[in-house]
Design an enzyme around this catalytic site. Structure first.
Site, PDB file in Angstrom:
ATOM      1  N   TYR A  26       0.838  -1.199   0.081  1.00 50.69           N
ATOM      2  CA  TYR A  26      -0.112   0.122  -0.060  1.00 50.69           C
ATOM      3  C   TYR A  26       1.102   1.160   0.124  1.00 50.69           C
ATOM      4  O   TYR A  26       0.661   2.365   0.853  1.00 50.69           O
ATOM      5  CB  TYR A  26      -0.820  -0.087   1.196  1.00 50.69           C
ATOM      6  CG  TYR A  26      -1.822   0.908   1.157  1.00 50.69           C
ATOM      7  CD1 TYR A  26      -3.076   0.669   0.396  1.00 50.69           C
ATOM      8  CD2 TYR A  26      -2.289   2.159   2.097  1.00 50.69           C
ATOM      9  CE1 TYR A  26      -4.236   1.508   0.235  1.00 50.69           C
ATOM     10  CE2 TYR A  26      -3.137   3.139   1.995  1.00 50.69           C
ATOM     11  CZ  TYR A  26      -4.089   2.569   1.119  1.00 50.69           C
ATOM     12  OH  TYR A  26      -5.210   3.757   1.205  1.00 50.69           O
ATOM     13  N   SER A  28       3.282   3.874  -3.143  1.00 47.90           N
ATOM     14  CA  SER A  28       2.680   4.707  -4.211  1.00 47.90           C
ATOM     15  C   SER A  28       1.656   4.149  -5.038  1.00 47.90           C
ATOM     16  O   SER A  28       0.919   4.742  -5.278  1.00 47.90           O
ATOM     17  CB  SER A  28       4.036   5.034  -4.737  1.00 47.90           C
ATOM     18  OG  SER A  28       3.791   6.006  -6.032  1.00 47.90           O
ATOM     19  N   GLN A  29       1.903   3.050  -5.721  1.00 45.69           N
ATOM     20  CA  GLN A  29       1.104   2.255  -6.647  1.00 45.69           C
ATOM     21  C   GLN A  29      -0.085   1.582  -5.879  1.00 45.69           C
ATOM     22  O   GLN A  29      -1.214   1.640  -6.273  1.00 45.69           O
ATOM     23  CB  GLN A  29       1.884   1.361  -7.624  1.00 45.69           C
ATOM     24  CG  GLN A  29       2.714   1.917  -8.449  1.00 45.69           C
ATOM     25  CD  GLN A  29       1.864   2.927  -9.603  1.00 45.69           C
ATOM     26  OE1 GLN A  29       0.613   2.370  -9.921  1.00 45.69           O
ATOM     27  NE2 GLN A  29       2.370   3.830 -10.162  1.00 45.69           N
ATOM     28  N   LYS A  86      11.406  -7.236  -3.088  1.00 46.51           N
ATOM     29  CA  LYS A  86      10.796  -8.010  -2.263  1.00 46.51           C
ATOM     30  C   LYS A  86       9.907  -8.972  -2.639  1.00 46.51           C
ATOM     31  O   LYS A  86       9.286  -9.864  -1.966  1.00 46.51           O
ATOM     32  CB  LYS A  86       9.894  -7.148  -1.194  1.00 46.51           C
ATOM     33  CG  LYS A  86      10.665  -5.968  -0.304  1.00 46.51           C
ATOM     34  CD  LYS A  86      11.763  -6.451   0.379  1.00 46.51           C
ATOM     35  CE  LYS A  86      12.702  -5.206   0.990  1.00 46.51           C
ATOM     36  NZ  LYS A  86      14.242  -5.439   0.967  1.00 46.51           N
ATOM     37  N   HIS A 109       4.692  -3.808 -12.495  1.00 46.85           N
ATOM     38  CA  HIS A 109       5.925  -3.617 -13.625  1.00 46.85           C
ATOM     39  C   HIS A 109       6.610  -5.102 -13.606  1.00 46.85           C
ATOM     40  O   HIS A 109       6.466  -5.749 -12.704  1.00 46.85           O
ATOM     41  CB  HIS A 109       6.991  -2.884 -12.499  1.00 46.85           C
ATOM     42  CG  HIS A 109       8.248  -2.733 -13.067  1.00 46.85           C
ATOM     43  ND1 HIS A 109       8.450  -2.479 -14.239  1.00 46.85           N
ATOM     44  CD2 HIS A 109       9.661  -2.866 -12.403  1.00 46.85           C
ATOM     45  CE1 HIS A 109      10.003  -2.388 -14.630  1.00 46.85           C
ATOM     46  NE2 HIS A 109      10.580  -2.487 -13.497  1.00 46.85           N
ATOM     47  N   GLU A 196      13.689   5.451 -16.618  1.00 47.84           N
ATOM     48  CA  GLU A 196      13.703   6.000 -15.200  1.00 47.84           C
ATOM     49  C   GLU A 196      15.346   6.316 -15.009  1.00 47.84           C
ATOM     50  O   GLU A 196      15.703   7.151 -14.463  1.00 47.84           O
ATOM     51  CB  GLU A 196      13.035   4.971 -14.149  1.00 47.84           C
ATOM     52  CG  GLU A 196      13.765   3.722 -14.087  1.00 47.84           C
ATOM     53  CD  GLU A 196      12.795   2.723 -13.329  1.00 47.84           C
ATOM     54  OE1 GLU A 196      11.632   2.994 -13.315  1.00 47.84           O
ATOM     55  OE2 GLU A 196      13.176   1.633 -12.655  1.00 47.84           O
TER      56      GLU A 196
END
Ligand SMILES: NC(=O)C1=CN([C@@H]2O[C@H](COP(=O)(O)OP(=O)(O)OC[C@H]3O[C@@H](n4cnc5c(N)ncnc54)[C@H](OP(=O)(O)O)[C@@H]3O)[C@@H](O)[C@H]2O)C=CC1
Ligand SMILES: CC[C@](O)(C(C)=O)C(=O)O
Ligand SMILES: [Mg+2]
Ligand SMILES: [Mg+2]
Length: 337
Positions: A26, A28-29, A86, A109, A196
């Protein structure tokens, strides 16, 4: 090469509304997906370890928070939005033992699938919905009635419905308002990492810091240097976002445009392009992924050192002071995470 692009009318929200979704993580995305899916009428639960600092934020929003294993067992679609490094362990410990025939495992991703860190069984759908923007803005755009474009990919279609499910999920977070492009895990992972590293984050940060250093080392005021190379960058990029480089060049003075056309290529020289190609090569051959996974396993010593150096850069001090004087600039990126 043409791409397949989908919009709201191509996606059936009813599909995702018929599923039980677990959002693992829970941050950013995670917060953006969970809240927007919930607002789109989807049955969502959050998977976070006991003691996770994100638990309180999700609970404040009225979301049900379970452990990752409990959430995975209850759900029939599991979206993994924990940090990339993770995910392998979360998958092995909490998700894999709870997968049932016909479940779907989703990613934001493609890192773990692309580099073979996770290999799901053949009886589940494996798909990706990857927003092309930071999670906090994914949520902000959704709330504002807009959307951030998404990429979707299907790695494994066990049920025959994986693509329709991914499209439906993308609609639930607002992606199909802006456009959803079909790709592969390989293409998303490699282009996202390149973007990025070379342009959006690595390239832009280094460009801004270096420009600031050149001006301040030459004796110009840090405040002026800050406005020149950082603050105004957003305003310039806003024009590019609205109408491409052409619209930006239309708005700037002809003096600036002549400087842009003649000096830009002296900054981004052929050797910079060569370095970008090397960076892409390290992404494609797995060098970067191995380096990053090893760095994380070692407790992130280099990452932490570089992060601290970045935070100590003089541009951060002057920026903090100047943003404090512009109440509309330093707003919380969302009210929720
Ligand atoms: N940031 C972005 O905008 C984008 C990210 N992505 C992808 O989305 C995924 C998530 O990234 P991002 O949103 O940046 O991640 P963040 O670092 O913002 O958030 C990670 C979340 O995962 C939680 N978490 C940490 N460990 C575990 C665990 N063992 N089990 C369950 N949850 C855990 C964290 O909780 P805690 O508070 O306890 O640390 C936190 O809530 C990645 O795959 C990333 O590449 C894709 C597009 C853009
Ligand atoms: C540009 C960084 C990003 O790829 C993103 C916000 O899209 C990420 O991994 O955070
Ligand atoms: Mg990205
Ligand atoms: Mg990324």
């Amino acid at each position: 090469m043409t791409v397949e692009t989908f919009y709201d009318d191509d996606a059936d929200l009813g599909i995702i509304q018929g599923r039980k979704v677990a959002v693992i993580g829970y941050g950013s995305q995670g917060h953006a997906h969970a809240l927007s899916l919930r607002d789109s009428g989807v049955d969502v639960r959050i998977g976070l370890p006991e003691g996770s600092k994100s638990r309180a934020k999700a609970e404040e929003e009225g979301l049900r928070v379970l452990t990752p294993a409990e959430a995975s067992a209850e759900a029939d679609l599991i979206m993994i939005l924990a940090p990339d490094t993770k995910q392998r362990k979360i998958y092995a410990d909490d998700i894999a033992p709870n997968l049932k025939d016909g479940d779907a495992i989703f990613f934001g991703h493609g890192f773990n699938i692309r580099y073979g860190l996770i290999t799901p069984p053949s009886n589940v759908d494996v798909a990706m919905v990857a927003p092309k923007g930071p999670g906090h803005l994914v949520r902000r755009q959704f709330v504002d009635g807009k959307g951030v474009p998404c990429l979707i990919a299907v790695e494994q279609d066990a049920t025959g419905g994986a693509q329709a499910l991914a499209l439906s999920y993308a609609k639930g977070i607002g992606g199909s308002r802006a456009g959803v492009i079909k790709t592969t895990f390989k293409e998303e992972t490699e282009t996202d990492l390149f973007g990025e590293q070379a342009v959006l984050c690595g390239g832009a940060s280094a460009l801004v810091q270096t420009g600031f250093e050149v001006l301040t080392e030459a004796g110009y005021a840090p405040e002026i240097a800050y406005f020149e190379v950082l603050h105004e960058l957003k305003l310039i990029v806003d024009l590019m976002y609205e109408g491409g480089i052409a619209k930006m060049r239309y708005s700037i003075s002809d003096t600036a445009e002549y400087g842009d056309l003649t000096r830009g290529p002296r900054v981004i020289t052929p050797s910079v392009k060569e370095e970008m190609k090397k960076i892409l090569g390290e992404i494609q051959d797995g060098t970067f992924a191995t380096e990053w996974v090893n760095e994380d396993e070692a407790g992130r010593p280099n990452f932490t050192k570089l992060q601290q150096e970045g935070e100590a850069h003089p541009i951060e001090q002057v920026g903090k002071k100047l943003r404090g004087l512009m109440s509309w600039v330093d707003r919380p990126i969302t009210e929720t995470a």
